[in-house]
Design a protein around this motif. Structure first.
Motif, PDB file in Angstrom:
ATOM      1  N   CYS A 257      18.372  11.749   2.043  1.00 23.64           N
ATOM      2  CA  CYS A 257      18.842  10.365   1.901  1.00 23.64           C
ATOM      3  C   CYS A 257      17.771   9.452   1.308  1.00 23.64           C
ATOM      4  N   GLY A 258      16.595  10.018   1.004  1.00 22.72           N
ATOM      5  CA  GLY A 258      15.536   9.235   0.393  1.00 22.72           C
ATOM      6  C   GLY A 258      14.745   8.380   1.352  1.00 22.72           C
ATOM      7  N   GLN A 259      14.790   8.733   2.637  1.00 23.22           N
ATOM      8  CA  GLN A 259      14.072   7.957   3.644  1.00 23.22           C
ATOM      9  C   GLN A 259      13.483   8.892   4.688  1.00 23.22           C
ATOM     10  N   ASP A 260      12.347   8.500   5.251  1.00 22.93           N
ATOM     11  CA  ASP A 260      11.773   9.310   6.318  1.00 22.93           C
ATOM     12  C   ASP A 260      12.708   9.260   7.531  1.00 22.93           C
ATOM     13  N   PRO A 261      13.074  10.419   8.077  1.00 23.36           N
ATOM     14  CA  PRO A 261      14.031  10.433   9.196  1.00 23.36           C
ATOM     15  C   PRO A 261      13.523   9.739  10.455  1.00 23.36           C
ATOM     16  N   TYR A 262      12.199   9.681  10.643  1.00 25.32           N
ATOM     17  CA  TYR A 262      11.676   8.980  11.812  1.00 25.32           C
ATOM     18  C   TYR A 262      11.904   7.470  11.693  1.00 25.32           C
ATOM     19  N   ILE A 263      11.688   6.928  10.504  1.00 27.29           N
ATOM     20  CA  ILE A 263      11.928   5.504  10.286  1.00 27.29           C
ATOM     21  C   ILE A 263      13.399   5.175  10.539  1.00 27.29           C
TER      22      ILE A 263
ATOM     23  N   TYR B 119      17.386   2.060  17.045  1.00 27.03           N
ATOM     24  CA  TYR B 119      17.120   1.484  18.361  1.00 27.03           C
ATOM     25  C   TYR B 119      16.322   0.185  18.252  1.00 27.03           C
ATOM     26  N   GLY B 120      16.324  -0.415  17.076  1.00 30.92           N
ATOM     27  CA  GLY B 120      15.658  -1.688  16.904  1.00 30.92           C
ATOM     28  C   GLY B 120      14.156  -1.593  16.845  1.00 30.92           C
ATOM     29  N   LEU B 121      13.642  -0.437  16.477  1.00 34.51           N
ATOM     30  CA  LEU B 121      12.197  -0.249  16.381  1.00 34.51           C
ATOM     31  C   LEU B 121      11.784  -0.242  14.913  1.00 34.51           C
ATOM     32  N   GLU B 122      10.911  -1.157  14.532  1.00 34.16           N
ATOM     33  CA  GLU B 122      10.432  -1.238  13.158  1.00 34.16           C
ATOM     34  C   GLU B 122       9.211  -0.327  13.031  1.00 34.16           C
ATOM     35  N   ALA B 123       9.405   0.817  12.409  1.00 34.68           N
ATOM     36  CA  ALA B 123       8.352   1.840  12.351  1.00 34.68           C
ATOM     37  C   ALA B 123       7.583   1.772  11.039  1.00 34.68           C
ATOM     38  N   THR B 124       6.271   1.907  11.148  1.00 34.00           N
ATOM     39  CA  THR B 124       5.397   2.045   9.989  1.00 34.00           C
ATOM     40  C   THR B 124       4.684   3.383  10.084  1.00 34.00           C
ATOM     41  N   LEU B 125       4.618   4.091   8.971  1.00 31.72           N
ATOM     42  CA  LEU B 125       3.951   5.393   8.932  1.00 31.72           C
ATOM     43  C   LEU B 125       2.608   5.266   8.228  1.00 31.72           C
ATOM     44  N   ILE B 126       1.572   5.781   8.869  1.00 35.31           N
ATOM     45  CA  ILE B 126       0.251   5.825   8.250  1.00 35.31           C
ATOM     46  C   ILE B 126      -0.297   7.246   8.375  1.00 35.31           C
ATOM     47  N   PRO B 127      -0.567   7.926   7.265  1.00 35.78           N
ATOM     48  CA  PRO B 127      -1.128   9.281   7.346  1.00 35.78           C
ATOM     49  C   PRO B 127      -2.580   9.240   7.803  1.00 35.78           C
ATOM     50  N   VAL B 128      -2.923  10.129   8.700  1.00 36.76           N
ATOM     51  CA  VAL B 128      -4.303  10.182   9.202  1.00 36.76           C
ATOM     52  C   VAL B 128      -4.992  11.492   8.857  1.00 36.76           C
TER      53      VAL B 128
ATOM     54  N   MET C 270       0.828  -1.193   0.000  1.00 32.98           N
ATOM     55  CA  MET C 270       0.000   0.000   0.000  1.00 32.98           C
ATOM     56  C   MET C 270       0.873   1.259   0.000  1.00 32.98           C
ATOM     57  N   LYS C 271       0.603   2.175  -0.841  1.00 35.84           N
ATOM     58  CA  LYS C 271       1.471   3.323  -1.039  1.00 35.84           C
ATOM     59  C   LYS C 271       1.497   4.254   0.172  1.00 35.84           C
ATOM     60  N   THR C 272       0.415   4.292   0.933  1.00 35.89           N
ATOM     61  CA  THR C 272       0.350   5.232   2.037  1.00 35.89           C
ATOM     62  C   THR C 272       0.969   4.691   3.308  1.00 35.89           C
ATOM     63  N   MET C 273       1.442   3.452   3.282  1.00 44.95           N
ATOM     64  CA  MET C 273       2.092   2.871   4.449  1.00 44.95           C
ATOM     65  C   MET C 273       3.548   2.625   4.129  1.00 44.95           C
ATOM     66  N   ARG C 274       4.430   3.025   5.065  1.00 42.95           N
ATOM     67  CA  ARG C 274       5.844   2.774   4.853  1.00 42.95           C
ATOM     68  C   ARG C 274       6.441   2.207   6.119  1.00 42.95           C
ATOM     69  N   SER C 275       7.320   1.258   5.933  1.00 38.97           N
ATOM     70  CA  SER C 275       8.012   0.692   7.091  1.00 38.97           C
ATOM     71  C   SER C 275       9.410   0.291   6.676  1.00 38.97           C
ATOM     72  N   ALA C 276      10.255   0.110   7.670  1.00 39.50           N
ATOM     73  CA  ALA C 276      11.618  -0.329   7.406  1.00 39.50           C
ATOM     74  C   ALA C 276      12.129  -1.070   8.625  1.00 39.50           C
ATOM     75  N   ARG C 277      13.028  -2.006   8.397  1.00 39.93           N
ATOM     76  CA  ARG C 277      13.550  -2.795   9.506  1.00 39.93           C
ATOM     77  C   ARG C 277      15.058  -2.595   9.596  1.00 39.93           C
ATOM     78  N   PHE C 278      15.513  -2.373  10.831  1.00 38.70           N
ATOM     79  CA  PHE C 278      16.936  -2.266  11.117  1.00 38.70           C
ATOM     80  C   PHE C 278      17.250  -3.209  12.268  1.00 38.70           C
ATOM     81  N   MET C 279      18.455  -3.686  12.345  1.00 39.84           N
ATOM     82  CA  MET C 279      18.840  -4.517  13.477  1.00 39.84           C
ATOM     83  C   MET C 279      19.091  -3.643  14.685  1.00 39.84           C
ATOM     84  N   ALA C 280      18.638  -4.092  15.827  1.00 38.47           N
ATOM     85  CA  ALA C 280      18.806  -3.333  17.066  1.00 38.47           C
ATOM     86  C   ALA C 280      20.276  -3.348  17.484  1.00 38.47           C
ATOM     87  N   PRO C 281      20.757  -2.193  18.005  1.00 41.34           N
ATOM     88  CA  PRO C 281      22.138  -2.153  18.462  1.00 41.34           C
ATOM     89  C   PRO C 281      22.335  -2.899  19.770  1.00 41.34           C
TER      90      PRO C 281
END
Length: 283
Positions: free
Chosen positions: A33-39, A45-54, A1-12
């Motif tokens: 850098c082509g990425q949402d800075p919050y993600i 910190y090992g948090l997999e964030a998904t963004l959903i506009p409301v 879905m185009k309106t949802m974005r998420s990314a996974r990083f390994m926790a430090p």
């Protein structure tokens, strides 16, 4: 879905076993850098964030606002407390073919005055239209009002483009200090058309998030009932976070515990707050 974005990083943190999934109710905004800075920041910190506009936005009174922007001599400066207000300036310049006039004349005249902003995101947008800013380190409208009140009081009013739902703290504090200000409503917030579908899809695919962050009282208003329905009896498992004090107050008014309030409306501040709120023993 185009309106949802998420990314996974390994926790430090090696002792943390699972990647925690967190939900941020905001528009995705890519940086250089082509990425949402919050993600990116939460991923550190090992948090997999998904963004959903409301929220979606409709712009109002642009002709009137454009006219005011054309007469900087009538004002002591500008106040910007949201990125949408800066977008309204850009729309005025494009709509009325004033881009060249802005570059060669109006911009310099406004830069001779004070341009106050809240937060680094808004400050960055104001800088892009050629204006110098001050007060960006103020994390919210109340702190900005204190900053403005500490400065020399202008004889002319400060022009304050804002939304239909604006906090009253800043206008009241300036009025109490005798600082003239002229507000003009240039946008209104409306529910994002895909909010219900996107939230349902997230819960179906990801399950109950460890945390949900709200970025405005309006965003809370338009999303809370859907979140309550989807979470059911598990809503008590969710750590609710707010990007600032007005949103935290709105959460508390709904009877929801505020597990985290960012010290400033920035990715590092939110990441730090969520890390503490979600921190597992020994991590």
């Amino acid at each position: 879905m185009k309106t949802m974005r998420s990314a996974r990083f390994m926790a430090p943190c090696k002792d943390c076993q699972a990647i925690m999934k967190v939900l941020l109710l905001k528009d995705p905004k890519e940086d250089d850098c082509g990425q949402d800075p919050y993600i990116r920041e939460l991923g550190l910190y090992g948090l997999e964030a998904t963004l959903i506009p409301v929220l979606s936005f409709e712009f109002l009174s642009l002709s009137s606002f454009s006219e005011k922007l054309s007469h900087p001599e009538g004002y002591g400066g500008l106040i910007f407390t949201s990125p949408r207000a800066v977008e309204a300036v850009e729309l005025c310049l494009e709509k009325d073919n004033k881009t060249e006039v802005w570059k060669h004349s109006l911009k310099e005249k406004w830069n001779a005055k004070s341009v106050y902003v809240v937060g680094s995101a808004t400050s960055s947008l104001v800088n892009k239209i050629g204006l110098d800013t001050e007060g960006e380190s103020c994390g919210n409208a109340e702190k900005l009002a204190e900053y403005i009140c500490s400065r020399e009081s202008p004889a002319l009013p400060l022009l304050f483009p804002c939304g239909t739902v604006k906090g009253e703290i800043l206008p009241k504090m300036l009025k109490d200090k005798g600082i003239p200000m002229e507000s003009i409503i240039v946008y209104q917030k409306v529910p994002h058309p895909g909010i219900q579908v996107n939230l349902h899809s997230y819960y179906s695919q990801q399950g109950i998030p460890a945390s949900i962050t709200f970025f405005s009282p309006s965003g809370l208003t338009h999303s809370l009932k859907h979140i309550q329905e989807l979470s059911g009896d598990n809503i008590g498992r969710i750590k609710f976070a707010a990007i600032g004090p007005s949103t935290a107050r709105a959460l508390a008014a709904q009877g929801l515990p505020v597990s985290c309030m960012a010290e400033s409306p920035t990715p590092p501040a939110l990441a730090k707050g969520l890390r503490l709120a979600l921190q597992a023993p020994g991590c």
